[in-house]
Enzyme design. Sequence first.
Site, PDB file in Angstrom:
ATOM      1  N   CYS A   2      33.576  39.207  40.443  1.00  0.00           N
ATOM      2  CA  CYS A   2      32.127  39.102  40.255  1.00  0.00           C
ATOM      3  C   CYS A   2      31.370  39.401  41.788  1.00  0.00           C
ATOM      4  CB  CYS A   2      31.613  37.738  39.769  1.00  0.00           C
ATOM      5  SG  CYS A   2      32.212  37.216  38.300  1.00  0.00           S
ATOM      6  N   ARG A  27      34.137  44.807  42.035  1.00  0.00           N
ATOM      7  CA  ARG A  27      34.609  43.238  42.098  1.00  0.00           C
ATOM      8  C   ARG A  27      34.556  42.665  40.527  1.00  0.00           C
ATOM      9  NH1 ARG A  27      34.092  40.853  46.905  1.00  0.00           N
ATOM     10  NH2 ARG A  27      33.895  38.754  45.813  1.00  0.00           N
ATOM     11  N   TRP A  74      33.078  39.741  36.258  1.00  0.00           N
ATOM     12  CA  TRP A  74      34.629  39.714  35.934  1.00  0.00           C
ATOM     13  C   TRP A  74      34.605  38.454  35.113  1.00  0.00           C
ATOM     14  CZ3 TRP A  74      39.101  36.743  36.310  1.00  0.00           C
ATOM     15  CH2 TRP A  74      40.271  37.575  35.761  1.00  0.00           C
ATOM     16  N   ASN A 100      29.490  33.442  41.451  1.00  0.00           N
ATOM     17  CA  ASN A 100      30.895  34.081  41.620  1.00  0.00           C
ATOM     18  C   ASN A 100      31.971  32.818  41.809  1.00  0.00           C
ATOM     19  OD1 ASN A 100      33.223  35.494  42.289  1.00  0.00           O
ATOM     20  ND2 ASN A 100      32.537  35.795  44.338  1.00  0.00           N
ATOM     21  N   GLY A 101      33.035  32.441  40.874  1.00  0.00           N
ATOM     22  CA  GLY A 101      33.553  31.488  41.286  1.00  0.00           C
ATOM     23  C   GLY A 101      33.916  30.770  39.779  1.00  0.00           C
ATOM     24  N   GLU A 487      55.831  48.903  44.309  1.00  0.00           N
ATOM     25  CA  GLU A 487      54.383  49.271  44.276  1.00  0.00           C
ATOM     26  C   GLU A 487      54.226  50.532  43.522  1.00  0.00           C
ATOM     27  OE1 GLU A 487      52.010  48.139  45.420  1.00  0.00           O
ATOM     28  OE2 GLU A 487      50.476  49.844  45.879  1.00  0.00           O
ATOM     29  N   LYS A 491      51.125  50.613  40.609  1.00  0.00           N
ATOM     30  CA  LYS A 491      50.295  51.743  40.455  1.00  0.00           C
ATOM     31  C   LYS A 491      50.139  52.069  39.187  1.00  0.00           C
ATOM     32  CE  LYS A 491      48.422  50.679  43.267  1.00  0.00           C
ATOM     33  NZ  LYS A 491      48.530  49.756  44.406  1.00  0.00           N
ATOM     34  N   GLU A 494      48.866  49.518  36.481  1.00  0.00           N
ATOM     35  CA  GLU A 494      47.407  49.195  36.598  1.00  0.00           C
ATOM     36  C   GLU A 494      46.383  50.320  36.372  1.00  0.00           C
ATOM     37  OE1 GLU A 494      46.200  47.513  40.174  1.00  0.00           O
ATOM     38  OE2 GLU A 494      47.304  48.839  41.533  1.00  0.00           O
ATOM     39  N   HIS A 510      72.480  45.977  35.831  1.00  0.00           N
ATOM     40  CA  HIS A 510      72.557  44.499  35.320  1.00  0.00           C
ATOM     41  C   HIS A 510      71.452  43.973  34.016  1.00  0.00           C
ATOM     42  CE1 HIS A 510      75.445  43.675  38.437  1.00  0.00           C
ATOM     43  NE2 HIS A 510      74.616  43.998  39.173  1.00  0.00           N
ATOM     44  N   LYS A 609      38.727  44.044  42.090  1.00  0.00           N
ATOM     45  CA  LYS A 609      39.235  44.305  43.435  1.00  0.00           C
ATOM     46  C   LYS A 609      39.671  43.057  44.001  1.00  0.00           C
ATOM     47  CE  LYS A 609      40.172  47.230  46.487  1.00  0.00           C
ATOM     48  NZ  LYS A 609      41.541  47.949  46.642  1.00  0.00           N
TER      49      LYS A 609
HETATM   50  O1  M6R Z   1      42.967  41.712  48.563  1.00  0.00           O
HETATM   51  P1  M6R Z   1      44.432  41.468  48.439  1.00  0.00           P
HETATM   52  O2  M6R Z   1      45.208  42.162  49.111  1.00  0.00           O
HETATM   53  O3  M6R Z   1      44.531  39.844  48.588  1.00  0.00           O
HETATM   54  O4  M6R Z   1      44.531  41.382  46.840  1.00  0.00           O
HETATM   55  C1  M6R Z   1      45.921  41.195  46.381  1.00  0.00           C
HETATM   56  C2  M6R Z   1      45.974  41.756  44.773  1.00  0.00           C
HETATM   57  O5  M6R Z   1      45.174  41.373  44.084  1.00  0.00           O
HETATM   58  C3  M6R Z   1      45.956  43.580  44.901  1.00  0.00           C
HETATM   59  O6  M6R Z   1      46.751  43.879  45.945  1.00  0.00           O
HETATM   60  C4  M6R Z   1      46.127  44.153  43.454  1.00  0.00           C
HETATM   61  O7  M6R Z   1      47.613  43.930  43.066  1.00  0.00           O
HETATM   62  C5  M6R Z   1      45.554  45.508  43.640  1.00  0.00           C
HETATM   63  N1  M6R Z   1      44.875  45.801  42.281  1.00  0.00           N
HETATM   64  C6  M6R Z   1      46.625  46.593  43.664  1.00  0.00           C
HETATM   65  O8  M6R Z   1      46.294  47.738  43.583  1.00  0.00           O
END
Ligand code: M6R
Length: 614
Positions: A2, A27, A74, A100-101, A487, A491, A494, A510, A609
Amino acid sequence: MCGIVGYIGNKEAYPIIIKGLKRLEYRGYDSAGVALLSNDSLNVYKKQGKVANLEAYSGDLDTSGTSGIGHTRWATHGAPNDTNAHPHYSESESIAVIHNGIIENYDAIRKQLLSKGYTFRSDTDTEVLCYLIEDIQKNAGTKLGESVRLALQQVVGAYALVVISKKEPNKLIAARKSSPLVVGIGDEGDFYLASDATPIVEYTRQVVYLDDEEIAVIKRGEELKIYGIDDIQKTPYVQELELHLEALEKGGYDHFMLKEIHEQPRSIEDCFRGRLNAEKGRVSLGGIREYEQKLINANRVIMIACGTSWHACLVGEYLFEDLARINVEVEYASEFRYRNPIIGENDIVIAVSQSGETADTLAALELAKSRGATILGICNVVGSSISRITDAGSYTHAGPEIGVASTKAFTAQVTVLTLMALSLANQKGTLSSTKFRGMLSELEAIPAKVKKVLESNQQIEYISGEYQGASNALYLGRGSSFPVALEGALKLKEISYIHAEGYPAAEMKHGPIALIDEEMPVFVVATKGMSYEKVVSNIQEVKARKGKIIAIVTEGDEQVREIADHVIEIPETDEHLVPLLATIPFQLLSYRIAVMRGCNVDQPRNLAKSVTVE
Ligand code: M6R
């Protein structure tokens, strides 16, 4: 999650708020709304979906007025629809709130208000808070600021909120606990409020970051006043923003993610600027210098993070252990905090976070601190909550990362962890001077090598075309390329919504090997190094089952080229630095595949984010 924006001053509030919401859309983008005060009326306009939907809808309505608040959501409590969108009115519609929260005890407060005869319009926790503020004001006859303070004393949970009331039109009340909030002080007696500084920077550089349980009383044309939730007045700490506006624009790229991928030669260099000098054989991270001996002598060093930042920690673990011979444990922040971890004053907990606001990482750090551990931070966002609660830390200096999928923040985190590991290795004498100096030179050469990897764009586009229709994908790597595989898979998942899993290459047999058939793309990091031959064998195993191999190889490699379906070359480098290069093709592949599948790359579905809820 948010984004919240507020403005009070002499300018028209609506355009400032809309522009601010667009900057904060990363956000959350389930819905957007504004509350505007004009001619004694408080108008709330809100719409499901993006800020653009709200703009289209509110275009014909009264958007005049010089104070207002706005929100991009969000969803946590209640479906993402118009009704649950913020701002929320109080029962009489004279107060509106953005938040926000999460109000954890909202159900108890709701029941208490229901028993007094109130009826609610939405399913949200925020509306309950707004009603509570009005109820207190009605019963206690208090002003807005005091009513908010008394309401917050009843609240359990996290909040960054802004309250506007038509009965006190020259005022905004803002408060925070565990969710970020910045107040910008304009030079015409006007004030800007936002979840981060990006909506504020084009109007003023003077900002105050609110601390937990602080309430700001913001009156048009008057000085900013800050109080604790205990009503004790505090002196605002005004800081100068270092953010630049151009960093918040796409700069000619189709998406922020693509821009951020291409920024990596610069962001990695910015990260080691002033910290690394290969010629003089020096590496030093000013922020944590004082803690180096403590790190060397620590009982345990634990790295905590979430998502991509957690993957960076896994790379860090390899680097610390191999280069500096310091034992490291890597934990998901969310698991660590709920496991009653055994930590004490000889332990060091290092939190890695792009945003510096991730709720689980923040809470895990607070727990570690409460048990006496030293807490360090590696953050990208300057002034963020994690950077402020830690004993010391290092910024990654990657610049604002706006695409929801983390790219340049990851390589900057890995760069900081590499600098730390090298500095510690130097202190401990675990590397020969030749090896140490060689690694510094190699690290200095990384930005140019990243540039070279980025040139494989066309080939990556071709490979992406081949696999854009896949439903599943596997990513494999060994050693510090295992986190690169994780990673890569994250990517792809997501932003393109293709199911993908990352595995240590040796683990494939395995279980995951059962998934391999001619439909399955398998992305492998097969660069030269200690495990090269082993990875080649893993590739053979995939080929024997007709899987498709897309391999990241070291320039000039012939062996893998012969057996793989596609190879993407990266320049030769020290094995410890391979993650900084091997991750780039995976970022580009995910980006291209997502674009080909018509996905919203910068704002993937269901994501935000900055994850400020648990
Ligand atoms: O702001 P942060 O690095 O603490 O965020 C952690 C994760 O939310 C963030 O890395 C998330 O996995 C990303 N969307 C990955 O691309």
